[in-house]
Scaffold this motif. Structure first.
Motif, PDB file in Angstrom:
ATOM      1  N   ALA A   1       0.811  -1.111   0.100  1.00  0.00           N
ATOM      2  CA  ALA A   1       0.034   0.071   0.090  1.00  0.00           C
ATOM      3  C   ALA A   1       0.656   1.369  -0.163  1.00  0.00           C
ATOM      4  CB  ALA A   1      -0.797  -0.056   1.252  1.00  0.00           C
ATOM      5  N   ALA A   2       0.466   2.440  -0.728  1.00  0.00           N
ATOM      6  CA  ALA A   2       1.178   3.560  -0.714  1.00  0.00           C
ATOM      7  C   ALA A   2       0.221   4.587  -0.741  1.00  0.00           C
ATOM      8  CB  ALA A   2       1.994   3.667  -1.917  1.00  0.00           C
ATOM      9  N   ASP A   3       0.677   5.888  -0.361  1.00  0.00           N
ATOM     10  CA  ASP A   3      -0.418   6.891  -0.326  1.00  0.00           C
ATOM     11  C   ASP A   3      -0.542   7.554  -1.842  1.00  0.00           C
ATOM     12  OD1 ASP A   3       1.696   8.749  -1.303  1.00  0.00           O
ATOM     13  OD2 ASP A   3       2.195   9.454   0.738  1.00  0.00           O
ATOM     14  N   HIS A   4      -1.571   8.616  -1.892  1.00  0.00           N
ATOM     15  CA  HIS A   4      -1.981   9.098  -3.328  1.00  0.00           C
ATOM     16  C   HIS A   4      -0.557   9.472  -4.081  1.00  0.00           C
ATOM     17  CE1 HIS A   4      -1.317  12.879  -1.293  1.00  0.00           C
ATOM     18  NE2 HIS A   4      -1.318  13.359  -2.339  1.00  0.00           N
ATOM     19  N   THR A   5       0.345   9.738  -3.890  1.00  0.00           N
ATOM     20  CA  THR A   5       1.239  10.198  -4.677  1.00  0.00           C
ATOM     21  C   THR A   5       1.993   9.224  -5.525  1.00  0.00           C
ATOM     22  OG1 THR A   5       2.999   9.900  -2.866  1.00  0.00           O
ATOM     23  CG2 THR A   5       2.192  12.143  -2.893  1.00  0.00           C
ATOM     24  N   HIS A   6       1.872   7.958  -5.201  1.00  0.00           N
ATOM     25  CA  HIS A   6       2.096   6.899  -5.993  1.00  0.00           C
ATOM     26  C   HIS A   6       1.011   6.371  -7.111  1.00  0.00           C
ATOM     27  CE1 HIS A   6       5.871   5.791  -3.597  1.00  0.00           C
ATOM     28  NE2 HIS A   6       5.122   6.298  -2.841  1.00  0.00           N
ATOM     29  N   ARG A   7      -0.118   6.902  -6.979  1.00  0.00           N
ATOM     30  CA  ARG A   7      -1.301   6.471  -7.814  1.00  0.00           C
ATOM     31  C   ARG A   7      -0.998   6.560  -9.428  1.00  0.00           C
ATOM     32  NH1 ARG A   7      -5.883   4.419  -7.494  1.00  0.00           N
ATOM     33  NH2 ARG A   7      -7.821   4.876  -9.062  1.00  0.00           N
TER      34      ARG A   7
END
Length: 99
Positions: free
Chosen positions: A44-50
Motif C-alpha cells: 500500500a502507498a499514499d496517493h502520490t504513487h497512484r
C-alpha cells in the motif's frame, strides 16, 4: 494467474517508479511474454504513487494484450480474494486496485 510480489520500493514516488522500471519491469514483461496472466502485488502507498502505478499497469496491459495484467496494492486476506476474482474475470486487465 501468476502473482508477482514487488517489494523493496522506496517511499518517494519518483524513486519508487524508477526502481520499479529498473529492477522489476524486465522480469514482469518476460512473464507476460510467455502468455501467463499476472497479478502484480505492491505494498500500500499514499496517493502520490497512484499515477505511476496506473500508468505502468495500463501500459503493460496494452502492450501484452490479450494476456492480462493487473496491479493490486495492499496486504492481508484481501489480496487472495482479489487474486481469486481476477483469475475468474477474463475481461479485467490494466487495472490498479487498492485493497
Amino acid at each position: 494467474m501468476k502473482r508477482i510480489v514487488v517489494d523493496g520500493l522506496p517511499d518517494d514516488p519518483l524513486a519508487a517508479a524508477g526502481m520499479f522500471h529498473q529492477h522489476w519491469l524486465a522480469h514482469i514483461e518476460a512473464t507476460l511474454g510467455q502468455g501467463e496472466d499476472v497479478m502484480l502485488q505492491l505494498p500500500a502507498a499514499d496517493h502520490t504513487h497512484r499515477e505511476w502505478r496506473c500508468a505502468i499497469v495500463a501500459g503493460l496491459a496494452r502492450k501484452h494484450a490479450p494476456v492480462r495484467v493487473n496491479l493490486v496494492a495492499g496486504e492481508g486476506a484481501a489480496l487472495a480474494a482479489c487474486e481469486s476474482y481476477l483469475a475468474a474475470a477474463p475481461g479485467v486487465t490494466g487495472q490498479y486496485l487498492e485493497v
